[in-house]
Design a protein around this motif. Structure first.
Motif, PDB file in Angstrom:
ATOM      1  N   GLY A 269      -8.272  54.863  -4.324  1.00  0.00           N
ATOM      2  CA  GLY A 269      -9.103  53.729  -4.684  1.00  0.00           C
ATOM      3  C   GLY A 269      -8.555  52.877  -5.803  1.00  0.00           C
ATOM      4  O   GLY A 269      -9.147  51.848  -6.156  1.00  0.00           O
ATOM      5  N   ALA A 270      -7.434  53.260  -6.398  1.00  0.00           N
ATOM      6  CA  ALA A 270      -6.862  52.505  -7.515  1.00  0.00           C
ATOM      7  C   ALA A 270      -5.994  51.360  -7.017  1.00  0.00           C
ATOM      8  O   ALA A 270      -5.323  51.469  -5.980  1.00  0.00           O
ATOM      9  CB  ALA A 270      -6.032  53.433  -8.397  1.00  0.00           C
ATOM     10  N   GLY A 271      -5.982  50.276  -7.784  1.00  0.00           N
ATOM     11  CA  GLY A 271      -5.056  49.200  -7.477  1.00  0.00           C
ATOM     12  C   GLY A 271      -3.637  49.571  -7.849  1.00  0.00           C
ATOM     13  O   GLY A 271      -2.683  49.258  -7.136  1.00  0.00           O
ATOM     14  N   VAL A 272      -3.480  50.251  -8.992  1.00  0.00           N
ATOM     15  CA  VAL A 272      -2.184  50.712  -9.455  1.00  0.00           C
ATOM     16  C   VAL A 272      -2.407  51.979 -10.278  1.00  0.00           C
ATOM     17  O   VAL A 272      -3.436  52.133 -10.939  1.00  0.00           O
ATOM     18  CB  VAL A 272      -1.463  49.633 -10.295  1.00  0.00           C
ATOM     19  N   VAL A 291       1.943  59.337  -2.189  1.00  0.00           N
ATOM     20  CA  VAL A 291       1.522  59.758  -0.850  1.00  0.00           C
ATOM     21  C   VAL A 291       0.279  58.981  -0.425  1.00  0.00           C
ATOM     22  O   VAL A 291       0.109  58.642   0.754  1.00  0.00           O
ATOM     23  CB  VAL A 291       1.266  61.277  -0.824  1.00  0.00           C
ATOM     24  N   ALA A 292      -0.593  58.683  -1.398  1.00  0.00           N
ATOM     25  CA  ALA A 292      -1.799  57.906  -1.103  1.00  0.00           C
ATOM     26  C   ALA A 292      -1.493  56.430  -0.888  1.00  0.00           C
ATOM     27  O   ALA A 292      -2.400  55.642  -0.602  1.00  0.00           O
ATOM     28  CB  ALA A 292      -2.811  58.067  -2.237  1.00  0.00           C
ATOM     29  N   GLY A 293      -0.223  56.044  -1.040  1.00  0.00           N
ATOM     30  CA  GLY A 293       0.169  54.668  -0.803  1.00  0.00           C
ATOM     31  C   GLY A 293      -0.059  53.729  -1.956  1.00  0.00           C
ATOM     32  O   GLY A 293      -0.024  52.506  -1.800  1.00  0.00           O
ATOM     33  N   ARG A 294      -0.287  54.284  -3.157  1.00  0.00           N
ATOM     34  CA  ARG A 294      -0.575  53.440  -4.297  1.00  0.00           C
ATOM     35  C   ARG A 294       0.684  53.101  -5.078  1.00  0.00           C
ATOM     36  O   ARG A 294       1.547  53.972  -5.277  1.00  0.00           O
ATOM     37  CB  ARG A 294      -1.589  54.101  -5.243  1.00  0.00           C
ATOM     38  N   PRO A 295       0.833  51.868  -5.545  1.00  0.00           N
ATOM     39  CA  PRO A 295       1.961  51.521  -6.402  1.00  0.00           C
ATOM     40  C   PRO A 295       1.819  52.178  -7.764  1.00  0.00           C
ATOM     41  O   PRO A 295       0.702  52.395  -8.251  1.00  0.00           O
ATOM     42  CB  PRO A 295       1.871  49.997  -6.501  1.00  0.00           C
ATOM     43  N   VAL A 296       2.955  52.489  -8.376  1.00  0.00           N
ATOM     44  CA  VAL A 296       2.962  53.273  -9.613  1.00  0.00           C
ATOM     45  C   VAL A 296       3.831  52.575 -10.654  1.00  0.00           C
ATOM     46  O   VAL A 296       4.878  52.001 -10.330  1.00  0.00           O
ATOM     47  CB  VAL A 296       3.495  54.697  -9.339  1.00  0.00           C
ATOM     48  N   VAL A 297       3.390  52.649 -11.916  1.00  0.00           N
ATOM     49  CA  VAL A 297       4.191  52.218 -13.056  1.00  0.00           C
ATOM     50  C   VAL A 297       4.449  53.438 -13.929  1.00  0.00           C
ATOM     51  O   VAL A 297       3.518  54.180 -14.254  1.00  0.00           O
ATOM     52  CB  VAL A 297       3.484  51.124 -13.885  1.00  0.00           C
ATOM     53  N   VAL A 298       5.712  53.659 -14.295  1.00  0.00           N
ATOM     54  CA  VAL A 298       6.078  54.807 -15.117  1.00  0.00           C
ATOM     55  C   VAL A 298       6.893  54.354 -16.317  1.00  0.00           C
ATOM     56  O   VAL A 298       7.474  53.263 -16.320  1.00  0.00           O
ATOM     57  CB  VAL A 298       6.890  55.852 -14.310  1.00  0.00           C
ATOM     58  N   SER A 299       6.937  55.185 -17.318  1.00  0.00           N
ATOM     59  CA  SER A 299       7.816  54.960 -18.454  1.00  0.00           C
ATOM     60  C   SER A 299       9.211  55.470 -18.100  1.00  0.00           C
ATOM     61  O   SER A 299       9.350  56.544 -17.503  1.00  0.00           O
ATOM     62  CB  SER A 299       7.278  55.702 -19.676  1.00  0.00           C
ATOM     63  N   ARG A 300      10.227  54.722 -18.471  1.00  0.00           N
ATOM     64  CA  ARG A 300      11.598  55.117 -18.140  1.00  0.00           C
ATOM     65  C   ARG A 300      12.062  56.186 -19.132  1.00  0.00           C
ATOM     66  O   ARG A 300      12.919  55.947 -19.995  1.00  0.00           O
ATOM     67  CB  ARG A 300      12.526  53.906 -18.134  1.00  0.00           C
ATOM     68  N   THR A 301      11.477  57.364 -18.996  1.00  0.00           N
ATOM     69  CA  THR A 301      11.844  58.523 -19.794  1.00  0.00           C
ATOM     70  C   THR A 301      12.003  59.720 -18.861  1.00  0.00           C
ATOM     71  O   THR A 301      11.361  59.793 -17.816  1.00  0.00           O
ATOM     72  CB  THR A 301      10.763  58.868 -20.841  1.00  0.00           C
ATOM     73  N   SER A 302      12.865  60.655 -19.241  1.00  0.00           N
ATOM     74  CA  SER A 302      13.014  61.949 -18.555  1.00  0.00           C
ATOM     75  C   SER A 302      13.055  61.767 -17.039  1.00  0.00           C
ATOM     76  O   SER A 302      13.729  60.879 -16.529  1.00  0.00           O
ATOM     77  CB  SER A 302      11.875  62.892 -18.987  1.00  0.00           C
ATOM     78  N   GLY A 303      12.328  62.613 -16.311  1.00  0.00           N
ATOM     79  CA  GLY A 303      12.350  62.543 -14.857  1.00  0.00           C
ATOM     80  C   GLY A 303      11.655  61.322 -14.287  1.00  0.00           C
ATOM     81  O   GLY A 303      11.834  61.001 -13.103  1.00  0.00           O
ATOM     82  N   GLN A 332       2.915  45.194 -10.092  1.00  0.00           N
ATOM     83  CA  GLN A 332       2.615  46.224  -9.095  1.00  0.00           C
ATOM     84  C   GLN A 332       1.322  45.941  -8.350  1.00  0.00           C
ATOM     85  O   GLN A 332       1.155  46.371  -7.208  1.00  0.00           O
ATOM     86  CB  GLN A 332       2.543  47.608  -9.759  1.00  0.00           C
ATOM     87  N   LEU A 333       0.403  45.226  -8.987  1.00  0.00           N
ATOM     88  CA  LEU A 333      -0.826  44.829  -8.303  1.00  0.00           C
ATOM     89  C   LEU A 333      -0.587  43.669  -7.343  1.00  0.00           C
ATOM     90  O   LEU A 333      -1.205  43.590  -6.276  1.00  0.00           O
ATOM     91  CB  LEU A 333      -1.890  44.441  -9.331  1.00  0.00           C
ATOM     92  N   SER A 334       0.339  42.775  -7.700  1.00  0.00           N
ATOM     93  CA  SER A 334       0.563  41.566  -6.901  1.00  0.00           C
ATOM     94  C   SER A 334       1.668  41.743  -5.861  1.00  0.00           C
ATOM     95  O   SER A 334       1.499  41.390  -4.682  1.00  0.00           O
ATOM     96  CB  SER A 334       0.925  40.395  -7.820  1.00  0.00           C
ATOM     97  N   THR A 335       2.818  42.261  -6.287  1.00  0.00           N
ATOM     98  CA  THR A 335       3.969  42.444  -5.390  1.00  0.00           C
ATOM     99  C   THR A 335       4.517  43.858  -5.586  1.00  0.00           C
ATOM    100  O   THR A 335       5.539  44.053  -6.245  1.00  0.00           O
ATOM    101  CB  THR A 335       5.066  41.403  -5.687  1.00  0.00           C
TER     102      THR A 335
END
Length: 372
Positions: A269-272, A291-303, A332-335
């Motif tokens: 149910g999340a947009g991002v 897997v749920a098809g949601r776009p993700v934002v991560v910090s560029r650290t470690s793995g 990630q919400l728009s494109t």
């Protein structure tokens, strides 16, 4: 099966306690049982309130008291003696940070039972603990070198521990999988909802998402942040939202990891979905979001950097200011940048790889058969 393969899976904690290792153990143990492996999870309980023995999804969980009760050292003499008395064919140690892994590896050595270890390294909000990781891992290196197999859940983690065991020891890569109930396909995502996932500790980076919200509101006036987790940092996060004037747009909610349908609904149910943690090896929550098809934002650290480099998520630098984080969330919400489902590892592929390791290190008489 050629023989009755009896695996002791040893971890400091197991569900219903929350965390990535706890989720990994539950997902893997369930599927190993389906493949005909006799799995027993040996774990600890600092509270004394959880069942000493229970059967969960076909495998047995045995819990032993751990001390001290209010610290996360997990010293458990009972677990050590149980491993010494056990008749398992293989000991699979899950995790590296507590006192449970060295105890389990030592017991396996004394019993002359093959053992392997999956690192599942993680971060900490304590600067002292972060500085102590290197000396800690160097102390454990002799036990690690004696292991029959070592497994990293990301390329980053495999490379990190390769330096402690030396070039002659192979650290394999077996990524965490992702899997949620099929109902996720019927849930429409909310384009204004930012979901920040993970235990509520400072190093998990929830505060960075809250700090980005005022900037995101300039582009998305209806944006809001939901923090999915529990932990000691909750009051500080809510106070931060109050100071920034977005208290009415920030909420905290906990979904028990065993409630798979509720977790699926939350992620789908999340947009991002955001995970701006200081350290993650290969986060289960992010894999489930993908897997749920949601776009993700991560910090560029470690793995997490690896996920961005693979094109599975959009990455932001660990020192990025709130406006930059907000821009990444809006992108990630728009494109959205996200992987094709066929690119993603599954729990089935994870277990298939583990079975290959089991077959390699076990004697032929107790080895899981290729047909199992």
């Amino acid at each position: 099966m050629i023989g009755a393969t009896r695996v002791a899976m040893v971890a400091a904690r197991a569900q219903p306690e929350i965390g990535g290792i706890e989720s990994h153990v539950a997902e893997v143990a369930t599927r190993l049982v389906r493949e005909g492996v006799d799995v027993e999870v040996l774990t600890t309980d600092r509270t004394g309130r959880l069942p000493r023995v229970e059967r969960v999804d076909g495998y047995v969980v045995r819990r032993f008291r751990a001390f001290p009760r209010r610290r996360d050292w997990y010293l458990s003499p009972g677990l050590f003696w149980a491993l010494l008395r056990s008749r398992h064919d293989l000991v699979h140690v899950q995790g590296i940070h507590t006192l449970v892994p060295p105890v389990a590896m030592l017991a396996a050595l004394l019993r002359r039972v093959p053992y392997l270890l999956t690192f599942h390294s993680g971060g900490s909000s304590s600067a002292f603990r972060e500085r102590a990781r290197g000396p800690q891992f160097r102390l454990l290196a002799p036990l690690l070198r004696r292991a029959d197999a070592l497994v990293g859940v990301s390329g980053y983690e495999a490379r990190r521990f390769q330096q402690f065991v030396g070039p002659s020891i192979r650290v394999r890569l077996i990524r965490n999988g992702g899997g949620l109930p099929r109902l996720v396909s019927a849930i429409a995502p909310d384009p204004d909802l930012v979901l920040s996932v993970g235990r509520l500790e400072r190093y998990k980076g929830h505060h960075r998402v809250v700090e980005a919200l005022p900037h995101l509101l300039a582009a998305r006036p209806d944006a809001r942040v939901e923090i999915l987790g529990s932990g000691p940092y909750e009051d500080e996060l809510l106070a931060l939202a109050e100071r920034l004037g977005v208290a009415d747009r920030v909420s905290v909610r906990f979904v028990p990891p065993v409630e798979r349908a509720a977790m699926a609904r939350s992620l789908a149910g999340a947009g991002v979905v955001a995970l701006l943690s200081d350290y993650e090896a290969h986060p289960v929550a992010v894999m489930e979001a993908l897997v749920a098809g949601r776009p993700v934002v991560v910090s560029r650290t470690s793995g997490l950097t690896e996920l961005a480099d693979l094109g599975w998520a959009r990455g932001v630098e660990p020192d990025a200011d709130p406006a930059v984080v907000a821009a990444a969330l809006e992108e990630q919400l728009s494109t959205p940048v996200r992987p094709s489902p066929v690119e993603l590892p599954t729990w089935e592929s994870c277990v298939e790889s583990l079975l290959e390791v089991y077959r390699e290190v076990l004697p032929a008489a107790v080895r899981p058969s290729e047909a199992s």
